[in-house]
Motif scaffolding. Sequence first.
Motif, mmCIF file in Angstrom:
data_model
loop_
_atom_site.group_PDB
_atom_site.id
_atom_site.type_symbol
_atom_site.label_atom_id
_atom_site.label_comp_id
_atom_site.label_asym_id
_atom_site.label_seq_id
_atom_site.Cartn_x
_atom_site.Cartn_y
_atom_site.Cartn_z
ATOM 1 N N GLY A 107 0.827 -1.214 0.000
ATOM 2 C CA GLY A 107 0.000 0.000 0.000
ATOM 3 C C GLY A 107 0.859 1.260 0.000
ATOM 4 O O GLY A 107 1.815 1.384 0.770
ATOM 5 N N GLY A 108 0.519 2.232 -0.870
ATOM 6 C CA GLY A 108 1.264 3.480 -0.911
ATOM 7 C C GLY A 108 2.588 3.382 -1.636
ATOM 8 O O GLY A 108 3.403 4.297 -1.572
ATOM 9 N N ALA A 109 2.832 2.262 -2.340
ATOM 10 C CA ALA A 109 4.119 2.095 -3.023
ATOM 11 C C ALA A 109 4.357 3.235 -4.004
ATOM 12 O O ALA A 109 5.434 3.825 -4.047
ATOM 13 C CB ALA A 109 4.161 0.749 -3.756
ATOM 14 N N LEU A 110 3.348 3.572 -4.794
ATOM 15 C CA LEU A 110 3.565 4.616 -5.786
ATOM 16 C C LEU A 110 3.716 5.982 -5.148
ATOM 17 O O LEU A 110 4.433 6.827 -5.658
ATOM 18 C CB LEU A 110 2.473 4.668 -6.842
ATOM 19 C CG LEU A 110 3.038 5.534 -7.956
ATOM 20 C CD1 LEU A 110 3.399 4.717 -9.134
ATOM 21 C CD2 LEU A 110 2.179 6.680 -8.275
ATOM 22 N N LYS A 111 3.049 6.215 -4.016
ATOM 23 C CA LYS A 111 3.202 7.490 -3.335
ATOM 24 C C LYS A 111 4.687 7.736 -3.026
ATOM 25 O O LYS A 111 5.217 8.808 -3.288
ATOM 26 C CB LYS A 111 2.362 7.504 -2.060
ATOM 27 C CG LYS A 111 2.061 8.880 -1.501
ATOM 28 C CD LYS A 111 1.772 8.832 -0.035
ATOM 29 C CE LYS A 111 2.928 9.101 0.922
ATOM 30 N NZ LYS A 111 4.246 9.451 0.542
ATOM 31 N N TYR B 56 -3.306 3.780 -12.550
ATOM 32 C CA TYR B 56 -3.275 4.836 -11.534
ATOM 33 C C TYR B 56 -4.106 6.052 -11.924
ATOM 34 O O TYR B 56 -3.956 7.122 -11.341
ATOM 35 C CB TYR B 56 -1.824 5.249 -11.247
ATOM 36 C CG TYR B 56 -1.111 4.312 -10.303
ATOM 37 C CD1 TYR B 56 -1.414 4.324 -8.947
ATOM 38 C CD2 TYR B 56 -0.161 3.421 -10.763
ATOM 39 C CE1 TYR B 56 -0.766 3.473 -8.066
ATOM 40 C CE2 TYR B 56 0.496 2.560 -9.888
ATOM 41 C CZ TYR B 56 0.190 2.598 -8.541
ATOM 42 O OH TYR B 56 0.825 1.759 -7.669
ATOM 43 N N LEU B 110 1.377 15.647 -7.677
ATOM 44 C CA LEU B 110 2.372 14.594 -7.588
ATOM 45 C C LEU B 110 1.782 13.233 -7.907
ATOM 46 O O LEU B 110 2.475 12.371 -8.433
ATOM 47 C CB LEU B 110 3.057 14.544 -6.239
ATOM 48 C CG LEU B 110 4.274 13.647 -6.419
ATOM 49 C CD1 LEU B 110 5.533 14.428 -6.432
ATOM 50 C CD2 LEU B 110 4.296 12.518 -5.471
ATOM 51 N N MET B 230 3.363 -5.367 -6.524
ATOM 52 C CA MET B 230 3.286 -4.278 -5.539
ATOM 53 C C MET B 230 2.510 -3.105 -6.128
ATOM 54 O O MET B 230 1.608 -2.562 -5.481
ATOM 55 C CB MET B 230 4.710 -3.856 -5.157
ATOM 56 C CG MET B 230 4.807 -2.600 -4.304
ATOM 57 S SD MET B 230 6.515 -2.266 -3.795
ATOM 58 C CE MET B 230 7.211 -1.566 -5.308
ATOM 59 N N PHE B 231 2.840 -2.716 -7.363
ATOM 60 C CA PHE B 231 2.131 -1.591 -7.979
ATOM 61 C C PHE B 231 0.654 -1.925 -8.214
ATOM 62 O O PHE B 231 -0.224 -1.101 -7.992
ATOM 63 C CB PHE B 231 2.799 -1.180 -9.299
ATOM 64 C CG PHE B 231 4.078 -0.406 -9.114
ATOM 65 C CD1 PHE B 231 4.130 0.683 -8.251
ATOM 66 C CD2 PHE B 231 5.226 -0.755 -9.804
ATOM 67 C CE1 PHE B 231 5.306 1.407 -8.080
ATOM 68 C CE2 PHE B 231 6.403 -0.037 -9.634
ATOM 69 C CZ PHE B 231 6.449 1.043 -8.772
ATOM 70 N N ARG B 233 -1.271 -4.079 -6.579
ATOM 71 C CA ARG B 233 -1.980 -4.118 -5.309
ATOM 72 C C ARG B 233 -2.179 -2.715 -4.758
ATOM 73 O O ARG B 233 -3.219 -2.384 -4.207
ATOM 74 C CB ARG B 233 -1.157 -4.931 -4.307
ATOM 75 C CG ARG B 233 -1.935 -5.965 -3.576
ATOM 76 C CD ARG B 233 -1.078 -7.179 -3.349
ATOM 77 N NE ARG B 233 -1.581 -8.236 -4.198
ATOM 78 C CZ ARG B 233 -2.662 -8.959 -3.875
ATOM 79 N NH1 ARG B 233 -3.310 -8.740 -2.752
ATOM 80 N NH2 ARG B 233 -3.076 -9.910 -4.675
ATOM 81 N N ASP B 234 -1.127 -1.880 -4.926
ATOM 82 C CA ASP B 234 -1.211 -0.486 -4.471
ATOM 83 C C ASP B 234 -2.324 0.238 -5.239
ATOM 84 O O ASP B 234 -3.088 1.009 -4.665
ATOM 85 C CB ASP B 234 0.157 0.189 -4.686
ATOM 86 C CG ASP B 234 0.143 1.649 -4.298
ATOM 87 O OD1 ASP B 234 -0.579 2.010 -3.361
ATOM 88 O OD2 ASP B 234 0.882 2.424 -4.930
#
Lengths: 271, 271
Positions: A107-111, B56, B110, B230-231, B233-234
């Motif tokens: 969670g929040g990886a892209l952030k 995203y 961002l 990871m991406f 799931r994020d």
Amino acid sequence: MRDKVKKAFDYKRLASAAAALPLLILFLKNLPPDPYFLILLLAVGMLALREFHVMYKVPLFLSIPSVLLGACLLYVMCFYPFYISEAIFAAFFILLMLRLLIPPSPGGALKDIGVIATGYLYIIGFLVFQWFLRRDASGLENIFMLYASVWIADASAYYIGTYAGTHKLCPSISPNKTYEGFAGSIIGGAAGALLVSFIYGFQVLPAGKSVMAGVVIGTVTVSGDLIESMFKRDAGVKDSGNLLPGHGGLLDKIDGLLVSGPVLYILLRFI
Amino acid sequence: MRDKVKKAFDYKRLASAAAALPLLILFLKNLPPDPYFLILLLAVGMLALREFHVMYKVPLFLSIPSVLLGACLLYVMCFYPFYISEAIFAAFFILLMLRLLIPPSPGGALKDIGVIATGYLYIIGFLVFQWFLRRDASGLENIFMLYASVWIADASAYYIGTYAGTHKLCPSISPNKTYEGFAGSIIGGAAGALLVSFIYGFQVLPAGKSVMAGVVIGTVTVSGDLIESMFKRDAGVKDSGNLLPGHGGLLDKIDGLLVSGPVLYILLRFI
């Protein structure tokens, strides 16, 4: 062109500038660029990246390696352009693997990764052009032209905007910027470039081309300022940090330079 | 090593692979890499960037220019490494200026720019190594080694994981990956590399080094898979898109390749 109108003569602001400027000029004039100017750029790049990460709350565990790898990237871009792809891969792969390991994952990886990637392209990718400007035969003059144009543009925009500014430029992003301040930035940019060319006896750029370069720098400096304001507003902070009293953070100080450096470098190839 | 265990013989999946694979081999073997393989890479890069933006929710107004500029960046990285800095600046400055103009500005700046920057470094920055591998004297063999290792590693991980997987590898990121599948990936990578070296009569890499390269590819392929999981799931999606029936999206298909390409390229310099 500050985000907040302060009283027009902010003495703290003037005093820090008066103290820092002669030191910077001495540093640039008297020390060989490799390694001294390079070290300055690496330090500025690392501090600016760190400020950007703090603005967007990137965890320290990820921020520190990414700042160090950012310095490596900047170094490779300066000296080993043929290995930029390898450097980008190595740095980014390491950071992606680190991000896999830290909670909350995924969670929040892209952030986090998005802030780091943006910092690399926007800060490191733009800052490297100051090295390209400096390593030229007329490197010292190029750098003085960049700094004088941008900072005189900044100051002129700030004071003209404060005294005479009435028409808002871009209220949603930076409520205190005005068209009058924008005009001040263009005039200041031209004045700064002309001043430096005059000091150097118009050897590299004649007066007309200096004014032209200064006008372009005065224009893009405002866009650099707007870009940084956009990020600050998005992140919900007023100053990017608190480096010099009255001047805000380092990113606040270099936002115009980041964009103007590459533009001046590309401009000097063509005029 | 798929995110979701399906029944072990997914006929749709096998059928699309059986249809696409001979076409790809013919394409790679019979057409000159410049421009055909280059066009393939540019198309894959653009589609993968677009998938990443859709995952995203980057607005179309920003996504389309960024996909086109991404293709330009990839082209410059392939052919004009000395102009990478200029290309990065030009592309990113244009996108930052566009982001200033679109609502809601500055909020979420961002979120959009971070996705674009990550796409450039992770997709374009990693994909370019397939061109570096291909333009070598032994380019065709390099590319076949990469694809065979990664895809046999993938398949072997998938089937071994499905039949024999009991020990979870990384449940928070990809709940169905197991250590058994990881071992399968390493074995499959080694088998793929050995197979290609065998077909080419061990001219470039002898058997031992082929196995070594394959083991490394089989290992990093799993990390590429985890990074993409990871991406996903994020971003809250199961598949990155829906390109081939039974195979998920394009990013699902190339996640291992993205990481393995640069690793194989760097490895081949050293062994």
